[in-house]
Write a protein that holds these residues in place. Structure first.
Motif, PDB file in Angstrom:
ATOM      1  N   LYS A   1      43.837  46.250  36.697  1.00 50.58           N
ATOM      2  CA  LYS A   1      43.118  44.954  37.361  1.00 50.58           C
ATOM      3  C   LYS A   1      43.809  46.530  38.242  1.00 50.58           C
ATOM      4  O   LYS A   1      44.887  47.699  38.635  1.00 50.58           O
ATOM      5  CB  LYS A   1      44.048  44.317  37.643  1.00 50.58           C
ATOM      6  CG  LYS A   1      44.181  43.471  36.384  1.00 50.58           C
ATOM      7  CD  LYS A   1      44.983  41.789  36.795  1.00 50.58           C
ATOM      8  CE  LYS A   1      44.288  40.947  35.289  1.00 50.58           C
ATOM      9  NZ  LYS A   1      45.115  39.109  35.386  1.00 50.58           N
TER      10      LYS A   1
ATOM     11  N   LEU B   1      38.784  45.221  47.692  1.00 48.90           N
ATOM     12  CA  LEU B   1      37.143  45.286  46.425  1.00 48.90           C
ATOM     13  C   LEU B   1      38.149  45.141  44.701  1.00 48.90           C
ATOM     14  O   LEU B   1      39.057  45.989  44.389  1.00 48.90           O
ATOM     15  CB  LEU B   1      36.632  46.544  46.430  1.00 48.90           C
ATOM     16  CG  LEU B   1      36.461  46.963  47.243  1.00 48.90           C
ATOM     17  CD1 LEU B   1      35.445  47.895  47.574  1.00 48.90           C
ATOM     18  CD2 LEU B   1      35.280  45.124  48.313  1.00 48.90           C
ATOM     19  N   THR B   2      38.123  43.879  44.042  1.00 51.58           N
ATOM     20  CA  THR B   2      38.689  44.163  42.288  1.00 51.58           C
ATOM     21  C   THR B   2      37.909  44.312  41.518  1.00 51.58           C
ATOM     22  O   THR B   2      36.495  44.278  41.535  1.00 51.58           O
ATOM     23  CB  THR B   2      39.431  42.861  42.798  1.00 51.58           C
ATOM     24  OG1 THR B   2      39.224  41.641  43.033  1.00 51.58           O
ATOM     25  CG2 THR B   2      40.651  42.594  43.862  1.00 51.58           C
ATOM     26  N   GLY B   3      38.520  44.920  39.854  1.00 54.43           N
ATOM     27  CA  GLY B   3      38.235  45.256  39.421  1.00 54.43           C
ATOM     28  C   GLY B   3      39.150  44.579  38.343  1.00 54.43           C
ATOM     29  O   GLY B   3      40.230  44.755  38.225  1.00 54.43           O
ATOM     30  N   SER B   4      38.848  44.813  36.920  1.00 55.37           N
ATOM     31  CA  SER B   4      39.208  45.415  35.732  1.00 55.37           C
ATOM     32  C   SER B   4      38.984  45.146  34.386  1.00 55.37           C
ATOM     33  O   SER B   4      37.473  45.441  34.663  1.00 55.37           O
ATOM     34  CB  SER B   4      40.198  43.752  35.180  1.00 55.37           C
ATOM     35  OG  SER B   4      39.089  42.920  34.505  1.00 55.37           O
TER      36      SER B   4
ATOM     37  N   THR C   1      41.933  40.018  52.551  1.00 52.60           N
ATOM     38  CA  THR C   1      41.105  39.087  51.956  1.00 52.60           C
ATOM     39  C   THR C   1      40.163  39.742  50.404  1.00 52.60           C
ATOM     40  O   THR C   1      40.017  41.329  50.946  1.00 52.60           O
ATOM     41  CB  THR C   1      39.816  38.966  52.835  1.00 52.60           C
ATOM     42  OG1 THR C   1      39.991  38.577  53.763  1.00 52.60           O
ATOM     43  CG2 THR C   1      38.356  38.285  52.385  1.00 52.60           C
ATOM     44  N   VAL C   2      40.573  38.931  49.268  1.00 52.56           N
ATOM     45  CA  VAL C   2      39.990  39.938  48.330  1.00 52.56           C
ATOM     46  C   VAL C   2      38.333  39.946  48.221  1.00 52.56           C
ATOM     47  O   VAL C   2      37.988  38.394  48.452  1.00 52.56           O
ATOM     48  CB  VAL C   2      40.658  38.786  46.790  1.00 52.56           C
ATOM     49  CG1 VAL C   2      39.993  39.458  45.413  1.00 52.56           C
ATOM     50  CG2 VAL C   2      42.389  39.641  46.773  1.00 52.56           C
ATOM     51  N   VAL C   3      38.376  41.020  47.604  1.00 51.62           N
ATOM     52  CA  VAL C   3      36.412  41.020  47.426  1.00 51.62           C
ATOM     53  C   VAL C   3      35.663  41.130  46.162  1.00 51.62           C
ATOM     54  O   VAL C   3      35.860  42.277  45.920  1.00 51.62           O
ATOM     55  CB  VAL C   3      35.241  41.906  48.204  1.00 51.62           C
ATOM     56  CG1 VAL C   3      33.692  41.750  47.815  1.00 51.62           C
ATOM     57  CG2 VAL C   3      36.100  41.535  49.720  1.00 51.62           C
ATOM     58  N   PRO C   4      36.017  39.926  45.322  1.00 46.70           N
ATOM     59  CA  PRO C   4      36.098  40.160  43.720  1.00 46.70           C
ATOM     60  C   PRO C   4      34.522  41.316  42.918  1.00 46.70           C
ATOM     61  O   PRO C   4      33.863  40.711  43.683  1.00 46.70           O
ATOM     62  CB  PRO C   4      35.658  38.954  43.054  1.00 46.70           C
ATOM     63  CG  PRO C   4      35.612  38.328  43.991  1.00 46.70           C
ATOM     64  CD  PRO C   4      35.178  38.727  45.182  1.00 46.70           C
ATOM     65  N   ASN C   5      34.782  41.601  41.771  1.00 42.83           N
ATOM     66  CA  ASN C   5      33.274  41.915  40.936  1.00 42.83           C
ATOM     67  C   ASN C   5      32.597  43.688  41.901  1.00 42.83           C
ATOM     68  O   ASN C   5      31.254  43.202  41.014  1.00 42.83           O
ATOM     69  CB  ASN C   5      32.883  41.040  40.892  1.00 42.83           C
ATOM     70  CG  ASN C   5      33.341  39.665  40.084  1.00 42.83           C
ATOM     71  OD1 ASN C   5      33.707  39.615  38.743  1.00 42.83           O
ATOM     72  ND2 ASN C   5      33.123  38.226  40.772  1.00 42.83           N
TER      73      ASN C   5
ATOM     74  N   TYR D   1      33.311  48.684  39.473  1.00 38.86           N
ATOM     75  CA  TYR D   1      32.943  48.694  38.290  1.00 38.86           C
ATOM     76  C   TYR D   1      33.572  49.146  36.834  1.00 38.86           C
ATOM     77  O   TYR D   1      34.318  50.178  37.279  1.00 38.86           O
ATOM     78  CB  TYR D   1      31.087  49.033  37.901  1.00 38.86           C
ATOM     79  CG  TYR D   1      30.613  48.171  38.736  1.00 38.86           C
ATOM     80  CD1 TYR D   1      30.767  47.322  39.244  1.00 38.86           C
ATOM     81  CD2 TYR D   1      29.295  49.562  39.434  1.00 38.86           C
ATOM     82  CE1 TYR D   1      29.404  46.414  40.117  1.00 38.86           C
ATOM     83  CE2 TYR D   1      28.960  48.798  40.327  1.00 38.86           C
ATOM     84  CZ  TYR D   1      29.238  47.003  40.396  1.00 38.86           C
ATOM     85  OH  TYR D   1      27.687  46.465  41.602  1.00 38.86           O
TER      86      TYR D   1
ATOM     87  N   TRP E   1      42.415  46.994  42.326  1.00 41.86           N
ATOM     88  CA  TRP E   1      42.414  46.871  43.883  1.00 41.86           C
ATOM     89  C   TRP E   1      42.440  48.208  45.077  1.00 41.86           C
ATOM     90  O   TRP E   1      43.480  48.545  44.938  1.00 41.86           O
ATOM     91  CB  TRP E   1      43.809  46.248  44.795  1.00 41.86           C
ATOM     92  CG  TRP E   1      44.161  44.659  43.459  1.00 41.86           C
ATOM     93  CD1 TRP E   1      43.980  42.956  44.435  1.00 41.86           C
ATOM     94  CD2 TRP E   1      44.830  44.010  42.897  1.00 41.86           C
ATOM     95  NE1 TRP E   1      44.340  42.338  44.445  1.00 41.86           N
ATOM     96  CE2 TRP E   1      45.005  42.723  42.801  1.00 41.86           C
ATOM     97  CE3 TRP E   1      45.372  44.913  41.948  1.00 41.86           C
ATOM     98  CZ2 TRP E   1      45.203  41.859  41.365  1.00 41.86           C
ATOM     99  CZ3 TRP E   1      45.962  44.058  40.698  1.00 41.86           C
ATOM    100  CH2 TRP E   1      45.939  43.070  40.957  1.00 41.86           C
TER     101      TRP E   1
END
Length: 216
Positions: free
Chosen positions: A86, A110-113, A184-188, A191, A88
Motif C-alpha cells: 500500500k 494519494l493512495t493505491g495498492s 486528507t486521503v485521496v484514493p484510487n 495506479y 501514500w
C-alpha cells in the motif's frame, strides 16, 4: 541497495534482505531495503496507440514510484505466495474549500495498492506504482509537479496475510513513519503497472500482479 555488513557470513545466515529498521514485524518474510528503498522519477508513457500528443493538462510526465525489497530468512519456501503493498504519496490540494488559510491548500495523500503473487525468494525484488500527469498537476503547489520528486514524501507498507510486515518512507531521515495520517486521503489515483500504458515496460523486473476479481 540492501544494507551491507562487514561479515558476509552474517548476511547469509541471518538475512536475505536487511531490515529497514522502520517497524518490521517479527518473523516477517519480507523487508524493505535499507538504502534507496523508495525512489521516484518522471517518465513518459510509451506510445501504444500510434498517435502522439500532450495530455489535456499539458504535462506528459508520469510519476514512477519504485520500491526495493527482499525476502528474509523467515521465508522457508522458494516462493512467497502473495504480498500486498500500500502506498501514500504526499501532495497538496490548492483548490480545497476547507483550507485553513485561503490559497495555501490542504495536504493530501494519494493512495493505491498492489498485490504481487508467486514472488521468488531473493534480496533484490522490486515493485512499482504510477501517477497520471494530470493528477500531478492537480495536486502540486505553485512550484509545479516537480515537487513530487524533489520534495514530497512517499510511504509504503508491506502486508502478508493481511498483517503489516514492514513500512518505510522515501524521506526516512526527515519525516516520521506516520507523516501521512493527518492528511486528507485521496484514493484510487495511484495506479498499478497493469492499469497504465507501462504494462509493457520491464516485464521481467516485477513479480506477477494479482488481478481484481471480475464484477458479478
Amino acid at each position: 541497495m540492501v544494507l551491507r555488513r562487514s561479515c558476509p557470513v552474517v548476511i547469509l545466515l541471518v538475512l536475505m534482505a536487511a531490515p529497514s529498521a522502520f517497524g518490521q514485524a517479527a518473523n516477517s518474510p519480507v523487508a524493505f531495503a535499507n538504502e534507496d528503498a523508495v525512489t521516484t522519477s518522471f517518465v513518459v508513457a510509451p506510445n501504444l496507440a500510434g498517435t502522439a500528443g500532450a495530455a489535456p493538462g499539458g504535462n506528459t510526465q508520469w510519476l514512477k514510484v519504485e520500491f526495493h525489497y527482499g525476502t528474509t530468512a523467515a521465508l522457508t519456501t522458494p516462493f512467497l505466495d502473495s504480498v500486498e503493498f500500500k502506498v501514500w504519496i504526499e501532495g497538496l490540494d490548492l483548490l480545497a474549500k476547507n483550507a485553513p488559510v485561503a490559497g495555501k491548500g490542504v495536504s493530501v495523500a494519494l493512495t493505491g495498492s498492489v498485490i504481487y503473487v508467486n514472488v521468488p525468494a531473493g534480496k533484490d525484488i522490486y515493485g512499482v506504482f504510477y501517477v497520471h500527469p494530470n493528477t500531478l498537476v492537480r495536486y502540486s503547489d505553485e512550484r509545479g509537479y516537480e515537487n513530487f520528486d524533489r520534495k514530497y514524501d512517499v510511504h509504503v507498507e508491506a502486508y502478508v496475510g493481511g498483517a503489516l510486515m514492514d513500512a518505510i518512507n522515501k524521506n526516512k531521515e526527515q519525516d516520521p513513519l506516520g507523516w501521512f495520517k493527518p492528511f486528507t486521503v485521496v484514493p484510487n489515483l495511484v495506479y498499478r503497472q497493469d492499469q497504465t500504458p507501462f504494462i509493457i515496460a520491464d516485464p521481467d523486473r516485477y513479480p506477477a500482479i494479482k488481478l481484481s476479481a471480475p464484477a458479478q
